[in-house]
Scaffold this motif. Structure first.
Motif, mmCIF file in Angstrom:
data_model
loop_
_atom_site.group_PDB
_atom_site.id
_atom_site.type_symbol
_atom_site.label_atom_id
_atom_site.label_comp_id
_atom_site.label_asym_id
_atom_site.label_seq_id
_atom_site.Cartn_x
_atom_site.Cartn_y
_atom_site.Cartn_z
ATOM 1 N N ILE A 195 6.377 6.165 -1.379
ATOM 2 C CA ILE A 195 6.923 5.211 -0.416
ATOM 3 C C ILE A 195 5.802 4.268 -0.002
ATOM 4 N N THR A 196 6.068 2.979 -0.069
ATOM 5 C CA THR A 196 5.072 1.986 0.316
ATOM 6 C C THR A 196 5.223 1.609 1.789
ATOM 7 N N ASP A 197 4.213 0.929 2.305
ATOM 8 C CA ASP A 197 4.263 0.488 3.690
ATOM 9 C C ASP A 197 5.377 -0.527 3.915
ATOM 10 N N LYS A 198 5.672 -1.344 2.922
ATOM 11 C CA LYS A 198 6.748 -2.339 3.061
ATOM 12 C C LYS A 198 8.115 -1.668 3.202
ATOM 13 N N GLU A 199 8.345 -0.576 2.476
ATOM 14 C CA GLU A 199 9.610 0.157 2.598
ATOM 15 C C GLU A 199 9.744 0.775 3.989
ATOM 16 N N ILE A 200 8.655 1.309 4.498
ATOM 17 C CA ILE A 200 8.683 1.899 5.833
ATOM 18 C C ILE A 200 8.900 0.818 6.881
ATOM 19 N N GLU A 201 8.216 -0.314 6.742
ATOM 20 C CA GLU A 201 8.396 -1.422 7.679
ATOM 21 C C GLU A 201 9.836 -1.919 7.672
ATOM 22 N N ARG A 202 10.436 -2.018 6.492
ATOM 23 C CA ARG A 202 11.831 -2.462 6.384
ATOM 24 C C ARG A 202 12.768 -1.471 7.072
ATOM 25 N N ALA A 203 12.531 -0.181 6.885
ATOM 26 C CA ALA A 203 13.369 0.839 7.521
ATOM 27 C C ALA A 203 13.241 0.776 9.037
ATOM 28 N N MET A 243 0.841 -1.168 0.000
ATOM 29 C CA MET A 243 0.000 0.000 0.000
ATOM 30 C C MET A 243 0.891 1.238 0.000
ATOM 31 N N LEU A 244 0.500 2.216 -0.734
ATOM 32 C CA LEU A 244 1.239 3.467 -0.825
ATOM 33 C C LEU A 244 0.923 4.330 0.395
ATOM 34 N N ILE A 245 1.946 4.665 1.164
ATOM 35 C CA ILE A 245 1.767 5.475 2.371
ATOM 36 C C ILE A 245 2.036 6.947 2.075
ATOM 37 N N CYS A 246 3.161 7.231 1.433
ATOM 38 C CA CYS A 246 3.551 8.612 1.144
ATOM 39 C C CYS A 246 3.426 8.859 -0.358
ATOM 40 N N HIS A 247 2.460 9.689 -0.715
ATOM 41 C CA HIS A 247 2.245 9.985 -2.129
ATOM 42 C C HIS A 247 3.286 10.964 -2.676
ATOM 43 N N CYS A 248 3.811 11.807 -1.819
ATOM 44 C CA CYS A 248 4.802 12.797 -2.265
ATOM 45 C C CYS A 248 6.115 12.141 -2.680
ATOM 46 N N ASN A 249 6.558 11.147 -1.892
ATOM 47 C CA ASN A 249 7.838 10.477 -2.145
ATOM 48 C C ASN A 249 7.669 9.093 -2.768
ATOM 49 N N ASN A 252 -10.297 9.142 12.772
ATOM 50 C CA ASN A 252 -10.520 7.814 12.205
ATOM 51 C C ASN A 252 -10.378 7.798 10.684
ATOM 52 N N HIS A 253 -10.103 8.950 10.080
ATOM 53 C CA HIS A 253 -9.916 9.016 8.632
ATOM 54 C C HIS A 253 -8.427 8.990 8.311
ATOM 55 N N ARG A 254 -8.026 8.082 7.475
ATOM 56 C CA ARG A 254 -6.638 8.027 7.019
ATOM 57 C C ARG A 254 -6.645 8.086 5.510
ATOM 58 N N ALA A 255 -5.743 8.849 4.965
ATOM 59 C CA ALA A 255 -5.690 9.043 3.512
ATOM 60 C C ALA A 255 -5.292 7.758 2.795
ATOM 61 N N ALA A 256 -4.398 6.995 3.387
ATOM 62 C CA ALA A 256 -3.898 5.799 2.705
ATOM 63 C C ALA A 256 -4.615 4.563 3.171
ATOM 64 N N PRO A 311 0.732 10.547 10.275
ATOM 65 C CA PRO A 311 -0.108 9.722 11.165
ATOM 66 C C PRO A 311 -0.089 8.245 10.781
ATOM 67 N N ASN A 312 -0.088 7.948 9.491
ATOM 68 C CA ASN A 312 -0.001 6.554 9.047
ATOM 69 C C ASN A 312 1.357 5.955 9.373
ATOM 70 N N VAL A 313 2.410 6.751 9.272
ATOM 71 C CA VAL A 313 3.756 6.274 9.598
ATOM 72 C C VAL A 313 3.853 5.975 11.091
ATOM 73 N N VAL A 314 3.248 6.808 11.920
ATOM 74 C CA VAL A 314 3.255 6.566 13.365
ATOM 75 C C VAL A 314 2.549 5.253 13.682
ATOM 76 N N GLU A 315 1.412 5.008 13.058
ATOM 77 C CA GLU A 315 0.697 3.746 13.264
ATOM 78 C C GLU A 315 1.556 2.559 12.823
ATOM 79 N N THR A 316 2.260 2.715 11.727
ATOM 80 C CA THR A 316 3.140 1.651 11.242
ATOM 81 C C THR A 316 4.295 1.428 12.208
#
Length: 103
Positions: free
Chosen positions: A9-17, A1-7, A99-103, A50-55
């Motif tokens: 960045i997918t959720d898997k890349e963030i999880e790996r980092a 899933m795409l987390i950061c639309h500007c850069n 409760n609203h998240r963009a991604a 906010p999505n990155v914090v949840e991740t």
């Protein structure tokens, strides 16, 4: 899933980092800026934070559950982090309810 639309960045890349950061020091404080710095990116609009914090919370919880550390200490620490987030976090983000998240 795409987390950061500007850069782009997918959720898997963030999880790996996050996992790589936890491998270097399992008890460090990880924040979105540290994750982006590790990936050699920077937050532009920061709407994804906010999505990155949840991740970060989810991956850290899973990482420590797999580790050999005591589970009771980990859960109580993460509960305190969540409590502080509720206490000091904003109720809206960009005029959207929490409760609203963009991604």
């Amino acid at each position: 899933m795409l987390i950061c639309h500007c850069n782009i960045i997918t959720d898997k890349e963030i999880e790996r980092a996050i996992t790589d950061l936890l491998d270097t020091d399992p008890w460090q404080l990880i924040v979105p800026a540290k994750v982006y710095h590790y990936m050699k990116k920077r937050g532009r609009c920061c709407g994804c934070f906010p999505n990155v914090v949840e991740t970060i919370i989810r991956v850290t919880e899973e990482y420590h559950a797999r580790s050999e550390a005591g589970g009771v200490d980990i859960v109580s620490h993460l509960d305190r982090v969540r409590e502080l987030r509720v206490q000091y976090g904003s109720r809206t983000h960009e005029r959207r309810p929490t409760n609203h998240r963009a991604a």
